[in-house]
Design an enzyme around this catalytic site. Structure first.
Site, PDB file in Angstrom:
ATOM      1  N   ASP A  55       0.948  -1.236   0.017  1.00 37.08           N
ATOM      2  CA  ASP A  55      -0.053  -0.078  -0.008  1.00 37.08           C
ATOM      3  C   ASP A  55       0.799   1.125   0.033  1.00 37.08           C
ATOM      4  OD1 ASP A  55      -2.014  -1.772   0.299  1.00 37.08           O
ATOM      5  OD2 ASP A  55      -2.426  -1.434   2.437  1.00 37.08           O
ATOM      6  N   ARG A  56       0.343   2.315  -0.609  1.00 40.75           N
ATOM      7  CA  ARG A  56       1.041   3.780  -0.605  1.00 40.75           C
ATOM      8  C   ARG A  56       1.791   3.981   0.774  1.00 40.75           C
ATOM      9  NH1 ARG A  56       0.189   9.087  -3.096  1.00 40.75           N
ATOM     10  NH2 ARG A  56      -1.438   8.215  -4.330  1.00 40.75           N
TER      11      ARG A  56
END
Length: 239
Positions: A55-56
């Site tokens: 995930d970012r």
């Protein structure tokens, strides 16, 4: 822009292992307007293949393949659970079970796109966790995931009532400030307002263990980024 450059932990002719800073996309999003780690690697190496993603907001260890054969081999290894994946996360509260396996199927929320939920029609998802340290309001937990579902650790921790700190989708999304756990906290003279120590989901991909096509075994670790280390230092001082 990403404040910290991605750190190359290891590379050979077949794959590259990176310590991804938080805030950087692993691969381009649908619009493709933002910088991603894959794009940065393509600028340097030309052809690069996505094996898995983070995930970012999640920092830590991620692998990209340099050729189609390695890509196929490593993707399969991830899919078949032949890769050991460990994470460190700072979660809210104190967990009653210090060590546990969470087995709860995950699928996408049909109403809120991009949000995952626990549902019997979902894909199997298995997360082991072990509490490393406790600070009252927060706990440092190590996770090992046996499946690679989207947002798996985040969804599973919400499910048992101890979401990751600062998680906007599955927790309260509130940045952690020292004043939230340190008694009598005072701003310094040159501060107008208190800056948060941690302002993103407190999750770090810590370690990967896998075997390559030649049967050689690798065990990689990625150092936790500054924001999570700073929060842990303050929690240890003040708990």
């Amino acid at each position: 822009m990403v404040k910290v450059a991605p750190e190359i932990i290891f590379e050979n002719d077949h794959f590259i292992v990176i310590n991804k800073p938080p805030g950087l996309l692993s691969i381009p999003d649908r619009e493709g307007k933002e910088v991603s780690l894959k794009l940065l690697l393509q600028q340097k190496y030309g052809e690069i293949f996505t094996v898995h993603r983070l995930d970012r907001e999640t920092s830590g260890i991620i692998v990209f393949a340099k050729d189609p054969e390695t890509h196929k081999f490593l993707s399969q290894a991830f899919e078949e659970r032949a890769v050991e994946k460990y994470y460190l996360g700072i979660v809210t509260g104190t967990l009653p079970d210090k060590q546990k396996t969470i087995e709860a199927p995950i699928t996408e929320n049909m109403v809120k796109r991009g949000v995952m939920i626990i549902h019997k029609r979902g894909k199997p998802a298995i997360t082991d966790y072990e509490v490393q340290e406790e600070f009252g309001k927060f706990s440092l937990v190590q996770f090992r995931i046996h499946t690679g579902r989207t947002h798996q650790i985040r969804v599973h921790m919400q499910y048992i009532g101890h979401p990751l700190v600062c998680d906007e989708l599955y927790g309260d999304g509130i940045p952690v400030k020292i004043s939230s756990f340190k008694r009598n906290y005072k701003l310094s003279k040159n501060e107008e307002e208190e800056k948060p120590i941690l302002a993103r989901t407190g999750l770090h991909a810590q370690r990967l263990h896998f075997t390559d096509m030649e049967g050689k075994s690798y065990d990689f670790e990625a150092e936790m980024p500054k924001d999570m280390r700073a929060l842990l230092t303050q929690l240890r001082k003040n708990s």
